[in-house]
Design an enzyme around this catalytic site. Structure first.
Site, PDB file in Angstrom:
ATOM      1  N   GLY A   1       0.788  -1.226   0.000  1.00 43.02           N
ATOM      2  CA  GLY A   1       0.000   0.000   0.000  1.00 43.02           C
ATOM      3  C   GLY A   1       0.820   1.276   0.000  1.00 43.02           C
ATOM      4  N   CYS A   2       0.209   2.344   0.523  1.00 39.26           N
ATOM      5  CA  CYS A   2       0.784   3.684   0.413  1.00 39.26           C
ATOM      6  C   CYS A   2       2.074   3.868   1.198  1.00 39.26           C
ATOM      7  CB  CYS A   2      -0.243   4.720   0.864  1.00 39.26           C
ATOM      8  SG  CYS A   2      -1.712   4.811  -0.182  1.00 39.26           S
ATOM      9  N   ASN A   3       2.333   3.027   2.202  1.00 36.78           N
ATOM     10  CA  ASN A   3       3.564   3.166   2.969  1.00 36.78           C
ATOM     11  C   ASN A   3       4.740   2.441   2.305  1.00 36.78           C
ATOM     12  OD1 ASN A   3       1.620   1.085   4.539  1.00 36.78           O
ATOM     13  ND2 ASN A   3       3.653   0.202   4.376  1.00 36.78           N
ATOM     14  N   ALA A   4       4.484   1.691   1.225  1.00 39.90           N
ATOM     15  CA  ALA A   4       5.480   0.762   0.677  1.00 39.90           C
ATOM     16  C   ALA A   4       6.722   1.432   0.111  1.00 39.90           C
ATOM     17  CB  ALA A   4       4.831  -0.114  -0.386  1.00 39.90           C
TER      18      ALA A   4
ATOM     19  N   MET B   1       2.197   6.451   5.257  1.00 34.80           N
ATOM     20  CA  MET B   1       1.278   5.646   6.066  1.00 34.80           C
ATOM     21  C   MET B   1       0.399   4.817   5.143  1.00 34.80           C
ATOM     22  SD  MET B   1       0.572   9.067   5.767  1.00 34.80           S
ATOM     23  CE  MET B   1       1.125   9.758   7.311  1.00 34.80           C
TER      24      MET B   1
END
Length: 363
Positions: A144-147, A350
């Site tokens: 997801g967006c934290n990757a 995050m």
């Protein structure tokens, strides 16, 4: 200066960054019109998002000028095509900014959460772009967006073990390939937020005189810190929608407040043992997760609107481009030309887990 920071010269350095988006840009109003959305509550989600435009590859129009839902197979094909197109463009831009060529690349790490490919994007790009077949590679899928920061941490370790060799983290998010089309509020929250984008960042430890000779001022990556929030593990998820026979993303409305409540905890951990306070951080590059997420981080960390100007600007111009969002902000910071030697920056993302990732860098 504490030893961990004094050793910055031996740390991986960020020597280049590049971004790319899909060709078509739409205002929020244009997206609403394209899908024929008339529900006032759903429209308000789009129009009060602090997003002006996003780059999207929308499905083709039907006979009535409306966009019809695509099958999961068509969406996977779209993801592959957009990933290679945007990924190649962002990678070339990053290498150009680093003063490097494709032939200089020794490790390629590709990140995505908007489609599944086997073999992964890294292998496909090596074939597509003619990258050396001996280039090592890794693929991070589904974080997801934290990757983007998860990958940066892993590749920083690779870079430290391979001094003088060039590594790139490439985040490729074809969010158009992860859309469901219906009139529910769950879908509206997702479809109002995400845009297509790719971002690449190049790392090198012990800069080679023959490669990127003018990068002595490039920021060193000093430290990482993470915080998983187990009680919110289901707050952001990508799961199978049996009614539509396709995958669908879910965002809990409470996630901005959950993230905000834990932001201080992870940043304090990041700065522990460095001798630094939050007030010593000159540059903040925060994930453009959405208006409420940004506001929650600002309030809980005591930041100013100036601190998150690039985060807000990326959200306004591109929406949430998932794992690469913080690199879009980083690129804008470099274009501003305001960084000075000795200044510190914090990168923050995050995403699902729920997780907050951070990194400390020093120019």
């Amino acid at each position: 200066m504490p030893g961990a920071l004094a050793a910055a010269i031996t740390r991986p350095r960020i020597v280049g960054v590049g971004t790319a988006v899909t060709a078509a840009s739409y205002s929020q109003q244009e997206v609403l019109d394209a899908f024929g959305i008339t529900d006032p509550k759903v429209r308000s989600v789009f129009l009060n998002s602090a997003i002006e435009r996003r780059n999207l590859a929308l499905p083709p129009e039907d006979a009535h000028g409306l966009r019809t839902p695509e099958s999961q197979g068509d969406l996977l094909d779209k993801h592959k095509a957009l990933a290679l197109e945007m990924g190649g463009e962002a990678l070339r831009a990053c290498l150009k900014e680093a003063g490097a060529e494709l032939s200089d690349l020794r490790h390629l790490c590709c990140v995505t959460s908007t489609g599944l490919l086997v073999p992964g994007i890294s292998a496909l790009l090596i074939r597509e772009l003619g990258i050396d077949r001996h280039c090592s590679r890794s693929d991070i899928v589904g974080m997801g967006c934290n990757a983007g920061l998860n990958a940066l941490g892993v590749v920083a370790g690779w870079s430290a073990a391979h001094s003088g060799e060039l590594a790139v983290v490439l985040c490729v998010e074809a969010c158009s390939a992860a859309y469901a089309v219906d009139s529910t509020m769950r879908t509206a929250v997702v479809n109002s937020l995400f845009g297509d984008g790719a971002a690449a960042v190049a790392l090198m430890t012990g800069l080679s005189p023959a490669l990127a000779p003018a990068k002595d001022e490039a920021p060193a990556v000093l430290k990482f810190a993470s915080c998983v929030i187990p009680e919110a593990v289901d707050a952001m998820r990508y799961d199978w929608d049996r009614d539509q026979s396709r995958f669908s993303f879910f965002l809990d409305p409470q996630i901005p407040y959950v993230v905000g409540a834990h932001a201080e905890l992870v940043v304090d951990r990041l700065l522990a043992d460095t001798g630094l306070r939050r007030s010593d951080i000159r540059h903040w590059l925060v994930h453009s997760g959405g208006k409420k997420v940004i506001d929650a981080v600002v309030v809980n960390l005591g930041l100013t609107r100036y601190d998150v100007r690039h985060t807000v600007g990326v959200l306004r111009d591109h929406g949430n481009v998932s794992s690469g969002s913080f690199l879009f902000s980083y690129e804008r910071l470099l274009e501003e030309g305001v960084t000075r030697p000795g200044e510190y920056g914090v990168l923050m993302t995050m995403g699902p887990g729920s997780t907050i990732e951070t990194a400390l860098i020093r120019w």
